[in-house]
Motif scaffolding. Structure first.
Motif, PDB file in Angstrom:
ATOM      1  N   LYS A 273     -21.050 -15.806 -19.858  1.00  0.00           N
ATOM      2  CA  LYS A 273     -21.770 -14.796 -20.633  1.00  0.00           C
ATOM      3  C   LYS A 273     -22.071 -13.629 -19.703  1.00  0.00           C
ATOM      4  N   PHE A 274     -21.752 -12.419 -20.166  1.00  0.00           N
ATOM      5  CA  PHE A 274     -21.874 -11.229 -19.338  1.00  0.00           C
ATOM      6  C   PHE A 274     -22.774 -10.213 -20.024  1.00  0.00           C
ATOM      7  N   ASN A 275     -23.390  -9.373 -19.260  1.00  0.00           N
ATOM      8  CA  ASN A 275     -24.182  -8.263 -19.770  1.00  0.00           C
ATOM      9  C   ASN A 275     -23.309  -7.004 -19.705  1.00  0.00           C
ATOM     10  N   LEU A 277     -19.199  -5.341 -19.862  1.00  0.00           N
ATOM     11  CA  LEU A 277     -17.909  -5.673 -19.262  1.00  0.00           C
ATOM     12  C   LEU A 277     -17.968  -5.794 -17.746  1.00  0.00           C
ATOM     13  N   ASP A 278     -18.861  -5.051 -17.098  1.00  0.00           N
ATOM     14  CA  ASP A 278     -18.802  -4.901 -15.649  1.00  0.00           C
ATOM     15  C   ASP A 278     -19.810  -5.740 -14.880  1.00  0.00           C
ATOM     16  N   SER A 279     -20.516  -6.625 -15.561  1.00  0.00           N
ATOM     17  CA  SER A 279     -21.559  -7.387 -14.868  1.00  0.00           C
ATOM     18  C   SER A 279     -21.005  -8.649 -14.217  1.00  0.00           C
ATOM     19  N   GLU A 280     -21.830  -9.286 -13.417  1.00  0.00           N
ATOM     20  CA  GLU A 280     -21.563 -10.660 -12.998  1.00  0.00           C
ATOM     21  C   GLU A 280     -21.973 -11.576 -14.155  1.00  0.00           C
ATOM     22  N   PRO A 281     -21.456 -12.791 -14.210  1.00  0.00           N
ATOM     23  CA  PRO A 281     -21.818 -13.664 -15.330  1.00  0.00           C
ATOM     24  C   PRO A 281     -23.279 -14.094 -15.270  1.00  0.00           C
ATOM     25  N   LEU A 282     -23.933 -14.065 -16.421  1.00  0.00           N
ATOM     26  CA  LEU A 282     -25.294 -14.587 -16.525  1.00  0.00           C
ATOM     27  C   LEU A 282     -25.256 -16.105 -16.651  1.00  0.00           C
ATOM     28  N   VAL A 283     -24.209 -16.601 -17.297  1.00  0.00           N
ATOM     29  CA  VAL A 283     -23.940 -18.032 -17.424  1.00  0.00           C
ATOM     30  C   VAL A 283     -22.459 -18.222 -17.130  1.00  0.00           C
ATOM     31  N   GLY A 284     -22.127 -19.260 -16.387  1.00  0.00           N
ATOM     32  CA  GLY A 284     -20.725 -19.532 -16.115  1.00  0.00           C
ATOM     33  C   GLY A 284     -20.302 -19.121 -14.723  1.00  0.00           C
ATOM     34  N   TYR A 285     -19.030 -19.328 -14.451  1.00  0.00           N
ATOM     35  CA  TYR A 285     -18.465 -19.156 -13.113  1.00  0.00           C
ATOM     36  C   TYR A 285     -17.340 -18.126 -13.164  1.00  0.00           C
ATOM     37  N   ASN A 286     -17.372 -17.143 -12.257  1.00  0.00           N
ATOM     38  CA  ASN A 286     -16.347 -16.102 -12.219  1.00  0.00           C
ATOM     39  C   ASN A 286     -15.815 -15.901 -10.802  1.00  0.00           C
ATOM     40  N   ALA A 287     -15.813 -16.964 -10.013  1.00  0.00           N
ATOM     41  CA  ALA A 287     -15.283 -16.934  -8.641  1.00  0.00           C
ATOM     42  C   ALA A 287     -15.926 -15.834  -7.801  1.00  0.00           C
ATOM     43  N   GLY A 288     -17.202 -15.575  -8.064  1.00  0.00           N
ATOM     44  CA  GLY A 288     -17.940 -14.597  -7.265  1.00  0.00           C
ATOM     45  C   GLY A 288     -17.646 -13.154  -7.598  1.00  0.00           C
ATOM     46  N   MET A 289     -16.911 -12.913  -8.677  1.00  0.00           N
ATOM     47  CA  MET A 289     -16.506 -11.545  -8.997  1.00  0.00           C
ATOM     48  C   MET A 289     -17.371 -10.924 -10.077  1.00  0.00           C
ATOM     49  N   ARG A 290     -17.390  -9.637 -10.056  1.00  0.00           N
ATOM     50  CA  ARG A 290     -18.048  -8.832 -11.078  1.00  0.00           C
ATOM     51  C   ARG A 290     -16.990  -8.375 -12.082  1.00  0.00           C
ATOM     52  N   GLY A 291     -17.309  -8.433 -13.380  1.00  0.00           N
ATOM     53  CA  GLY A 291     -16.391  -7.927 -14.396  1.00  0.00           C
ATOM     54  C   GLY A 291     -15.647  -9.024 -15.116  1.00  0.00           C
ATOM     55  N   LYS A 292     -15.284  -8.733 -16.357  1.00  0.00           N
ATOM     56  CA  LYS A 292     -14.529  -9.639 -17.221  1.00  0.00           C
ATOM     57  C   LYS A 292     -13.355  -8.867 -17.807  1.00  0.00           C
ATOM     58  N   LYS A 293     -12.676  -9.478 -18.773  1.00  0.00           N
ATOM     59  CA  LYS A 293     -11.589  -8.800 -19.474  1.00  0.00           C
ATOM     60  C   LYS A 293     -12.008  -7.386 -19.882  1.00  0.00           C
ATOM     61  N   SER A 294     -11.126  -6.436 -19.668  1.00  0.00           N
ATOM     62  CA  SER A 294     -11.292  -5.018 -19.994  1.00  0.00           C
ATOM     63  C   SER A 294     -12.093  -4.248 -18.959  1.00  0.00           C
ATOM     64  N   SER A 295     -12.504  -4.896 -17.882  1.00  0.00           N
ATOM     65  CA  SER A 295     -13.216  -4.212 -16.801  1.00  0.00           C
ATOM     66  C   SER A 295     -12.237  -3.800 -15.709  1.00  0.00           C
ATOM     67  N   VAL A 296     -12.530  -2.665 -15.055  1.00  0.00           N
ATOM     68  CA  VAL A 296     -11.712  -2.272 -13.909  1.00  0.00           C
ATOM     69  C   VAL A 296     -12.325  -2.769 -12.595  1.00  0.00           C
TER      70      VAL A 296
END
Length: 576
Positions: A273-275, A277-296
């Motif tokens: 769960k993200f705040n 497109l460009d945030s770090e996940p509030l819930v879940g794991y993103n390998a330490g990265m900021r951003g999700k699909k559609s983020s640069v």
């Protein structure tokens, strides 16, 4: 005479031996699965034992980048060119098709004696001359548009027991979509096991809607650290099918000499769960990265890339931390398979073979540019210079999302500290790197046209998702079309044959068998405007009109009792 006969036999045997030695290619790409959506990348929850095994046995690019979403990544993989240059840089609005002069990796391998197959999601055009069978693939089983259940997909498809297109004809399949794709992929392998083959297997999962048999999602239901149990269930199902495919390659004696690639098309869509497109996940794991699909930001476009080829020495497990990208896949596979890339391909990417074999430890990409043309926020088209871009090097990321920011990715992999004001010289250098990219790409951000009157597809069945809209998205899925929105737009067409055409307007595709809800209909095409009443209960409003060859636009209008107009979301154009 005997001497000639012996020579011919010798050449045939030599050719057969060469064909047997050429590696096969099995290229698997999942949809919307991020770098962190794998157990082998540290995800503590999702179970991916078969992909984890492939990770351990493969050479991995650990800084591999694609585009932030579907279509552009696919265009880059197929051509080796930056997506904007190909013309396929959005997911709808008539920007999903590649320019006609673009040649694909399937063309390249087919021209060099490979059997070419494509199974699953294409998302680079539903009509001639843009379908996978028009682009070098000889054996095709696919769903139209960007996802099962989207507008041009077969009406009523819902991931289970669906109707897909096999080599130009619709066919009913039994089972869950991902299972079908892998079964068809294994069927292609079995049928071509005695010749070199190239199989492209891009799944639509785990793209939404998040539908999967309950048994796959059950282990994740109720876990507060799981943003979407079905999303993880879809990944678990993919992992299971990967195991089946690898077992088949081994059983057929093909595993040693098959180049097996696994990657994904963009950052995660539902792994957390993200705040925004460009945030770090509030819930879940993103390998330490900021951003999700559609983020640069890196979380939007840094993805897994595993390559395994035991006979070619690509096995044993090793990571390569050098920037690599989707545009490199075509030249890399061509060199690994000893295929010369003709001059008319001119890929923007480069072969990664030196890195794979550690023959040039100093190899490094000077920079790489990604642009989300039009931007994720405003969605205006065409894009502007620097809008929604990242210019990257091994150390730096110059990000232009809502504002310009600079990150030292080595010291700050989560991209938390903007240090642009401390390094103006770096900002200037990276901005200078962007300019040649924009000068090359921007002239090609132009309409790509759909054929009518092409004998390869007559009639041509058009869908509203390909309306060439200046802003936003046209009606692009079953749900939006059921609401009969009062909007219309132009299809950009190329009339291949002058003559009489029948144009049939519908709000639902022919297989839906639904009446048109309208009082009056109008079309505009080739400088002509024709209007007529709609008969009560009519399931299609038919016009006949003479068209000259060449480029044109078609705009349709269906008026309700109040005079409000929406378009014909489905329109058939048939050369008579």
């Amino acid at each position: 005479m005997i001497r000639v006969y012996i020579t011919v036999i010798t050449l045939m045997l030599a050719g057969s031996s060469f064909a047997a030695d050429r590696p096969n290619v099995v290229f698997i790409m999942t949809d919307d699965q991020g770098y962190g959506d794998l157990g082998c990348h540290g995800n503590p929850i999702v179970k991916t034992p078969n992909l984890d095994a492939l990770y351990r046995e493969s050479i991995r690019f650990t800084d591999f980048h694609v585009s932030p979403f579907c279509t552009p990544t696919r265009a880059a993989l197929m051509t080796g060119n930056n997506p904007g240059f190909t013309g396929a840089y959005r997911t709808s609005s008539g920007r999903t098709m590649m320019h006609r002069d673009e040649k694909t990796i399937a063309n390249l391998f087919a021209d060099n004696g490979y059997a070419t197959g494509m199974v699953g999601k294409w998302h680079l055009g539903d009509n001639a001359p843009h379908r996978p069978q028009d682009r070098g693939f000889q054996d095709v089983v696919w769903h139209r548009c960007g996802g099962v259940g989207q507008a041009s997909d077969y009406w009523g498809n819902d991931y289970f027991d669906d109707t897909y297109e096999r080599n130009g004809k619709f066919e009913k399949f039994e089972g869950y979509c991902t299972d079908v794709w892998f079964q068809e992929g294994m069927r292609f392998i079995e049928e071509n096991k005695d010749k070199p083959f190239f199989l492209y297997l891009p799944t639509n999962a785990p793209h939404g809607p998040y539908l999967v048999p309950d048994k796959w999602a059950k282990p994740y239901v109720g876990n507060k650290n799981v943003a979407n149990a079905n999303f993880f269930g879809m990944i678990a199902n993919i992992d299971y099918n990967m195991g089946l495919l690898r077992e088949q390659l081994t059983k057929l004696g093909l595993a040693e000499n098959t180049i097996l690639i696994f990657m994904t098309d963009n950052g995660t869509a539902a792994g957390g769960k993200f705040n925004g497109l460009d945030s770090e996940p509030l819930v879940g794991y993103n390998a330490g990265m900021r951003g999700k699909k559609s983020s640069v930001y890196d979380g939007g476009h840094r993805v897994p890339f595993f390559i395994h080829w035991p006979k070619g020495g690509l096995s044993g497990g090793r990571g390569i931390p050098v920037i690599a990208a989707h545009i490199d896949v075509l030249p890399t596979l061509a060199e690994l398979c000893d295929i010369a890339v003709p001059d008319d391909y001119k890929p923007d990417g480069v072969s990664l073979k030196p890195l794979l074999y550690e023959s040039d430890a100093s190899w490094a990409r000077d920079h790489h540019v990604i642009q989300y043309h039009g931007g994720a926020g405003a969605r205006t088209l065409p894009s502007k210079p620097f809008e929604y871009t990242v210019v990257m090097t091994e150390r730096w990321r110059l990000v232009n999302s809502n504002q310009q920011s600079l990150y030292d990715i080595q010291a700050d992999p989560a991209q938390k500290q903007d240090i642009a004001d401390k390094h103006p010289e770096v900002v200037a250098r990276l901005r200078a790197h962007y300019q040649p990219f924009w000068e090359t790409v921007s002239p090609r951000l132009t309409p790509v046209r759909i054929d009518v009157g092409n004998p390869a597809e007559n009639p041509t069945v058009l869908c509203s998702q390909d309306w060439y809209m200046p802003t936003g998205n046209p009606p692009w899925n079953f749900g939006s079309i059921r609401r009969l929105p009062k909007v219309t737009g132009p299809w950009m067409l190329q009339v291949q044959k002058a003559g009489r055409y029948r144009i049939t307007l519908r709000q639902f595709p022919q297989e839906a068998d639904k009446p048109v809800v309208a009082e009056r209909a109008k079309i505009e095409i080739a400088g002509q405007t024709v209007e007529q009443p709609v008969e009560a209960g009519s399931k299609g409003v038919v016009f006949e009109i003479d068209l000259p060859t060449g480029p044109t636009e078609l705009v349709t209008y269906l008026y309700d009792r109040k005079g409000n107009a929406g378009g014909a979301y489905f329109t058939e154009v048939e050369a008579l």
